[in-house]
Write an enzyme that holds these catalytic residues in place. Structure first.
Site, PDB file in Angstrom:
ATOM      1  N   ARG A  29       0.940  -1.125   0.098  1.00  0.00           N
ATOM      2  CA  ARG A  29       0.024  -0.097   0.098  1.00  0.00           C
ATOM      3  C   ARG A  29       0.827   1.347  -0.056  1.00  0.00           C
ATOM      4  O   ARG A  29       0.516   2.040  -0.521  1.00  0.00           O
ATOM      5  CB  ARG A  29      -0.931  -0.049   1.319  1.00  0.00           C
ATOM      6  CG  ARG A  29      -2.183  -0.871   1.086  1.00  0.00           C
ATOM      7  CD  ARG A  29      -1.848  -2.327   0.511  1.00  0.00           C
ATOM      8  NE  ARG A  29      -3.087  -2.873   0.043  1.00  0.00           N
ATOM      9  CZ  ARG A  29      -3.741  -4.026   1.179  1.00  0.00           C
ATOM     10  NH1 ARG A  29      -3.096  -4.018   2.465  1.00  0.00           N
ATOM     11  NH2 ARG A  29      -4.677  -4.442   0.949  1.00  0.00           N
ATOM     12  N   ASP A  58       0.102  -7.211  -3.366  1.00  0.00           N
ATOM     13  CA  ASP A  58      -1.153  -6.840  -3.156  1.00  0.00           C
ATOM     14  C   ASP A  58      -1.516  -6.053  -4.103  1.00  0.00           C
ATOM     15  O   ASP A  58      -0.736  -5.483  -4.986  1.00  0.00           O
ATOM     16  CB  ASP A  58      -1.221  -6.316  -1.920  1.00  0.00           C
ATOM     17  CG  ASP A  58      -2.532  -6.589  -1.027  1.00  0.00           C
ATOM     18  OD1 ASP A  58      -3.734  -6.369  -1.670  1.00  0.00           O
ATOM     19  OD2 ASP A  58      -2.618  -6.902   0.297  1.00  0.00           O
ATOM     20  N   HIS A 135      -6.696 -10.518  -4.002  1.00  0.00           N
ATOM     21  CA  HIS A 135      -5.548  -9.273  -3.771  1.00  0.00           C
ATOM     22  C   HIS A 135      -4.352  -9.343  -4.792  1.00  0.00           C
ATOM     23  O   HIS A 135      -3.540  -9.212  -4.205  1.00  0.00           O
ATOM     24  CB  HIS A 135      -5.017  -9.437  -2.338  1.00  0.00           C
ATOM     25  CG  HIS A 135      -5.882  -8.828  -1.217  1.00  0.00           C
ATOM     26  ND1 HIS A 135      -6.066  -7.706  -0.670  1.00  0.00           N
ATOM     27  CD2 HIS A 135      -6.687  -9.448  -0.111  1.00  0.00           C
ATOM     28  CE1 HIS A 135      -6.880  -7.426   0.104  1.00  0.00           C
ATOM     29  NE2 HIS A 135      -7.311  -8.608   0.698  1.00  0.00           N
ATOM     30  N   ASP A 190      -6.571 -14.795   1.700  1.00  0.00           N
ATOM     31  CA  ASP A 190      -7.541 -14.137   2.343  1.00  0.00           C
ATOM     32  C   ASP A 190      -8.380 -13.071   1.432  1.00  0.00           C
ATOM     33  O   ASP A 190      -8.056 -12.791   0.557  1.00  0.00           O
ATOM     34  CB  ASP A 190      -6.915 -13.002   3.488  1.00  0.00           C
ATOM     35  CG  ASP A 190      -6.139 -11.801   2.897  1.00  0.00           C
ATOM     36  OD1 ASP A 190      -5.268 -12.215   1.991  1.00  0.00           O
ATOM     37  OD2 ASP A 190      -6.227 -10.713   3.377  1.00  0.00           O
ATOM     38  N   GLU A 191      -9.592 -12.971   2.134  1.00  0.00           N
ATOM     39  CA  GLU A 191     -10.549 -11.927   1.232  1.00  0.00           C
ATOM     40  C   GLU A 191     -10.550 -12.138  -0.108  1.00  0.00           C
ATOM     41  O   GLU A 191     -10.652 -11.157  -0.938  1.00  0.00           O
ATOM     42  CB  GLU A 191     -10.115 -10.546   1.490  1.00  0.00           C
ATOM     43  CG  GLU A 191     -10.135 -10.218   3.157  1.00  0.00           C
ATOM     44  CD  GLU A 191      -9.778  -8.752   3.383  1.00  0.00           C
ATOM     45  OE1 GLU A 191     -10.473  -8.157   4.165  1.00  0.00           O
ATOM     46  OE2 GLU A 191      -8.763  -8.307   2.942  1.00  0.00           O
ATOM     47  N   TRP A 263      -6.679 -14.150  11.784  1.00  0.00           N
ATOM     48  CA  TRP A 263      -6.816 -12.575  11.832  1.00  0.00           C
ATOM     49  C   TRP A 263      -8.141 -12.070  11.852  1.00  0.00           C
ATOM     50  O   TRP A 263      -8.353 -11.013  12.864  1.00  0.00           O
ATOM     51  CB  TRP A 263      -6.068 -12.133  10.594  1.00  0.00           C
ATOM     52  CG  TRP A 263      -7.144 -12.128   9.393  1.00  0.00           C
ATOM     53  CD1 TRP A 263      -7.214 -13.010   8.397  1.00  0.00           C
ATOM     54  CD2 TRP A 263      -8.067 -11.242   8.820  1.00  0.00           C
ATOM     55  NE1 TRP A 263      -8.065 -12.833   7.537  1.00  0.00           N
ATOM     56  CE2 TRP A 263      -8.649 -11.509   7.615  1.00  0.00           C
ATOM     57  CE3 TRP A 263      -8.008  -9.671   9.247  1.00  0.00           C
ATOM     58  CZ2 TRP A 263      -9.522 -11.067   6.840  1.00  0.00           C
ATOM     59  CZ3 TRP A 263      -9.392  -9.283   8.421  1.00  0.00           C
ATOM     60  CH2 TRP A 263      -9.765  -9.493   7.368  1.00  0.00           C
ATOM     61  N   TYR A 288      -3.980  -5.419  15.437  1.00  0.00           N
ATOM     62  CA  TYR A 288      -4.211  -4.711  14.002  1.00  0.00           C
ATOM     63  C   TYR A 288      -3.346  -3.440  14.509  1.00  0.00           C
ATOM     64  O   TYR A 288      -3.969  -2.648  15.047  1.00  0.00           O
ATOM     65  CB  TYR A 288      -5.186  -4.907  13.497  1.00  0.00           C
ATOM     66  CG  TYR A 288      -5.320  -6.181  12.465  1.00  0.00           C
ATOM     67  CD1 TYR A 288      -4.906  -7.097  12.773  1.00  0.00           C
ATOM     68  CD2 TYR A 288      -5.674  -5.815  11.074  1.00  0.00           C
ATOM     69  CE1 TYR A 288      -4.899  -8.117  11.783  1.00  0.00           C
ATOM     70  CE2 TYR A 288      -5.843  -6.803  10.271  1.00  0.00           C
ATOM     71  CZ  TYR A 288      -5.414  -7.937  10.458  1.00  0.00           C
ATOM     72  OH  TYR A 288      -5.342  -9.124   9.736  1.00  0.00           O
ATOM     73  N   PHE A 289      -2.174  -3.194  14.346  1.00  0.00           N
ATOM     74  CA  PHE A 289      -1.507  -1.807  14.767  1.00  0.00           C
ATOM     75  C   PHE A 289      -1.870  -0.829  13.867  1.00  0.00           C
ATOM     76  O   PHE A 289      -1.484   0.480  13.984  1.00  0.00           O
ATOM     77  CB  PHE A 289      -0.177  -2.016  15.028  1.00  0.00           C
ATOM     78  CG  PHE A 289       0.276  -2.887  16.169  1.00  0.00           C
ATOM     79  CD1 PHE A 289      -0.563  -3.200  17.152  1.00  0.00           C
ATOM     80  CD2 PHE A 289       1.744  -3.115  16.347  1.00  0.00           C
ATOM     81  CE1 PHE A 289      -0.386  -4.197  18.081  1.00  0.00           C
ATOM     82  CE2 PHE A 289       2.222  -3.905  17.486  1.00  0.00           C
ATOM     83  CZ  PHE A 289       1.062  -4.416  18.468  1.00  0.00           C
ATOM     84  N   ASP A 290      -2.644  -1.007  12.582  1.00  0.00           N
ATOM     85  CA  ASP A 290      -3.058   0.121  12.000  1.00  0.00           C
ATOM     86  C   ASP A 290      -4.309   0.565  12.357  1.00  0.00           C
ATOM     87  O   ASP A 290      -4.625   1.657  11.927  1.00  0.00           O
ATOM     88  CB  ASP A 290      -3.309  -0.343  10.488  1.00  0.00           C
ATOM     89  CG  ASP A 290      -4.282  -1.655  10.326  1.00  0.00           C
ATOM     90  OD1 ASP A 290      -4.328  -2.224  11.357  1.00  0.00           O
ATOM     91  OD2 ASP A 290      -4.979  -1.898   9.372  1.00  0.00           O
ATOM     92  N   TRP A 339      -0.778  -2.849   8.426  1.00  0.00           N
ATOM     93  CA  TRP A 339      -1.424  -2.528   6.841  1.00  0.00           C
ATOM     94  C   TRP A 339      -1.067  -1.099   6.841  1.00  0.00           C
ATOM     95  O   TRP A 339      -1.549  -0.478   7.772  1.00  0.00           O
ATOM     96  CB  TRP A 339      -2.858  -3.011   6.760  1.00  0.00           C
ATOM     97  CG  TRP A 339      -3.028  -4.622   7.185  1.00  0.00           C
ATOM     98  CD1 TRP A 339      -3.312  -5.130   8.399  1.00  0.00           C
ATOM     99  CD2 TRP A 339      -2.336  -5.691   6.323  1.00  0.00           C
ATOM    100  NE1 TRP A 339      -3.552  -6.429   7.978  1.00  0.00           N
ATOM    101  CE2 TRP A 339      -3.015  -6.992   6.931  1.00  0.00           C
ATOM    102  CE3 TRP A 339      -2.062  -5.638   4.878  1.00  0.00           C
ATOM    103  CZ2 TRP A 339      -2.811  -8.207   6.574  1.00  0.00           C
ATOM    104  CZ3 TRP A 339      -1.867  -6.885   4.418  1.00  0.00           C
ATOM    105  CH2 TRP A 339      -2.212  -8.160   5.278  1.00  0.00           C
ATOM    106  N   GLU A 341      -2.453   1.265   4.493  1.00  0.00           N
ATOM    107  CA  GLU A 341      -3.222   2.020   3.541  1.00  0.00           C
ATOM    108  C   GLU A 341      -3.063   3.424   3.960  1.00  0.00           C
ATOM    109  O   GLU A 341      -3.185   4.324   3.269  1.00  0.00           O
ATOM    110  CB  GLU A 341      -4.587   1.673   3.463  1.00  0.00           C
ATOM    111  CG  GLU A 341      -5.191   0.438   2.773  1.00  0.00           C
ATOM    112  CD  GLU A 341      -4.854  -1.027   3.573  1.00  0.00           C
ATOM    113  OE1 GLU A 341      -4.274  -1.061   4.770  1.00  0.00           O
ATOM    114  OE2 GLU A 341      -5.734  -2.084   3.400  1.00  0.00           O
TER     115      GLU A 341
HETATM  116  C1  ACM Z   1      -6.071  -9.296   6.394  1.00  0.00           C
HETATM  117  O1  ACM Z   1      -6.129  -8.271   7.434  1.00  0.00           O
HETATM  118  N1  ACM Z   1      -6.845  -9.247   5.291  1.00  0.00           N
HETATM  119  C2  ACM Z   1      -5.312 -10.594   6.738  1.00  0.00           C
END
Ligand code: ACM
Length: 387
Positions: A29, A58, A135, A190-191, A263, A288-290, A339, A341
């Site tokens: 990102r 990604d 992704h 994921d996702e 996660w 999740y440190f974001d 993450w 972003e």
């Molecule tokens: C994730 O946060 N999509 C692994």
């Protein structure tokens, strides 16, 4: 200048609660330089963390040189927008490396070797993550023949019904394995919305040929993802490596030797442990440190959401009480993820990590009876001087 200090002879007896102690950084990102990655490794070393999960591919950019597919780094690593948000709203396109607007970057294979050696000198293993099958917008913008539509900027998931997808990912993993001595290789998983697979004649033909029809527990498309991930695992196992996937890899049936990163809370981790698969706990509810560190969001840099103050991170107990004694040893570790972003600079990486990384380290090292938040806060005063 530093004062000379001396200690009497002493013996320190200490050992970590969890063998796997991880920290993750998303370099897709936003891109971070080799020097910044080394600084990140210094940080995790300082906190006695022994695994760096390096998120290298990604939707927003491919960051690792692959000799067989040079367009991944001459094109898919560059965005024609300075701000990620502008890229989001202006069509999510990529550009040539020599485009005057190009923003981004990638690690050459020499860079990667240098970083892997730097980490190894500090007893840190680097686990690369190559995302599949979701992704993957950046790959499909570059090699649209690997997508269901065959067109760039249409799909984000690989087409599983095309043999070329398997060939591509096997070739990429060959080069990845050559660069990273780590036993574990992370393949994402994921996702992945799996929507296009429903409409894609090639994916549906593979579902029919492999008898991957929906059953009471899983959709046909979940079973297709599972088929694909199992193939990736087999490829890695044949090369002497082990596979890690996010907890979505449980859907459709877990690959036989897979390790799961939980996660979406801890449910996936518990399910995997019950199936006697290794688990790394990295729940977004604690690690999740974001997410914001303060409730006073007006005075914080804009973040993705959430609220995980230091004390909440410190309070995390990774061993679910619901697991039986013979299931608990499958919880091999704990990791926090960052993450990026909303994190455009390395300065902000440090801001989001510190001091939450210190709390993470105690979660990874200490048994519950050793944990004491007030004592931690006192010790943190010394650590803050080192920061
Ligand atoms: C994730 O946060 N999509 C692994």
């Amino acid at each position: 200048s530093p004062k000379k200090i001396s200690f009497p002879a002493l013996r320190i007896e200490d050992w970590p609660r969890f063998a796997y102690r991880g920290a993750h950084l998303d370099c897709c990102r936003h891109f971070f330089t080799v020097e910044e990655i080394k600084s990140f490794i210094d940080l995790i070393c300082m906190h006695k963390i022994n695994n760096f999960h390096w998120h290298l591919t990604d939707d927003q950019g491919w960051r690792i040189e692959i000799k067989k597919y040079p367009r991944l780094t001459s094109f898919a690593a560059w965005r024609p927008f300075d701000k990620l948000n502008d890229w989001w709203v202006e069509g999510r396109t990529f550009c040539e490396q020599d485009d005057p607007r190009a923003v981004g970057g990638y690690y050459t294979q020499d860079d990667i070797r240098e970083v892997v050696a730097y980490a190894a000198e500090r007893h840190i293993t680097i686990i690369p993550e190559i995302e599949m099958p979701g992704h993957s917008e950046e790959v499909l913008a570059t090699y649209p023949e690997l997508s269901c539509s065959g067109k760039p900027y249409v799909n984000a998931d690989f087409c599983i019904g095309t043999e070329k997808t398997f060939e591509f990912l096997e070739n990429v993993l060959f080069e990845v394995i050559d660069l990273f001595p780590s036993e574990y290789i992370h393949v994402g998983g994921d996702e992945c919305p799996k929507k296009e697979w429903k409409r894609c004649a090639k994916c549906q033909a593979l579902i029919a040929a492999q008898h991957l029809q929906a059953d009471g527990r899983h959709t046909a498309e979940e079973r297709l993802q599972s088929y694909f991930i199992k193939h990736a695992e087999q490829h890695l196992n044949q090369l002497g490596r082990q596979m890690i996937g996010w907890d979505e890899t449980l859907e459709g049936g877990l690959a036989p030797n897979a390790t799961v990163m939980s996660w979406r809370g801890e449910g996936g981790g518990m399910e995997a442990a019950r199936q006697h698969h290794k688990v790394i706990m990295t729940p977004n509810t604690y690690l999740y440190f974001d997410y914001y560190q303060s409730a006073d969001k007006a005075h914080e840099p804009e973040a993705i959401g959430g609220y995980l103050p230091l004390q909440h991170v410190y309070s995390y107990e990774p061993m679910p009480r619901q697991l039986k004694a013979d299931e608990q040893p499958y919880i091999i570790g704990v990791q926090a993820n960052l993450w990026t972003e909303y994190i455009p600079s390395f300065r902000q990486v440090e801001y989001m990590e510190l001091p939450r990384m210190a709390a993470l380290s105690e979660v990874q090292w200490c048994s519950p009876e050793q944990k004491d938040y007030n004592a931690f806060i006192k010790r943190l005063q010394q650590l803050v001087k080192v920061y």
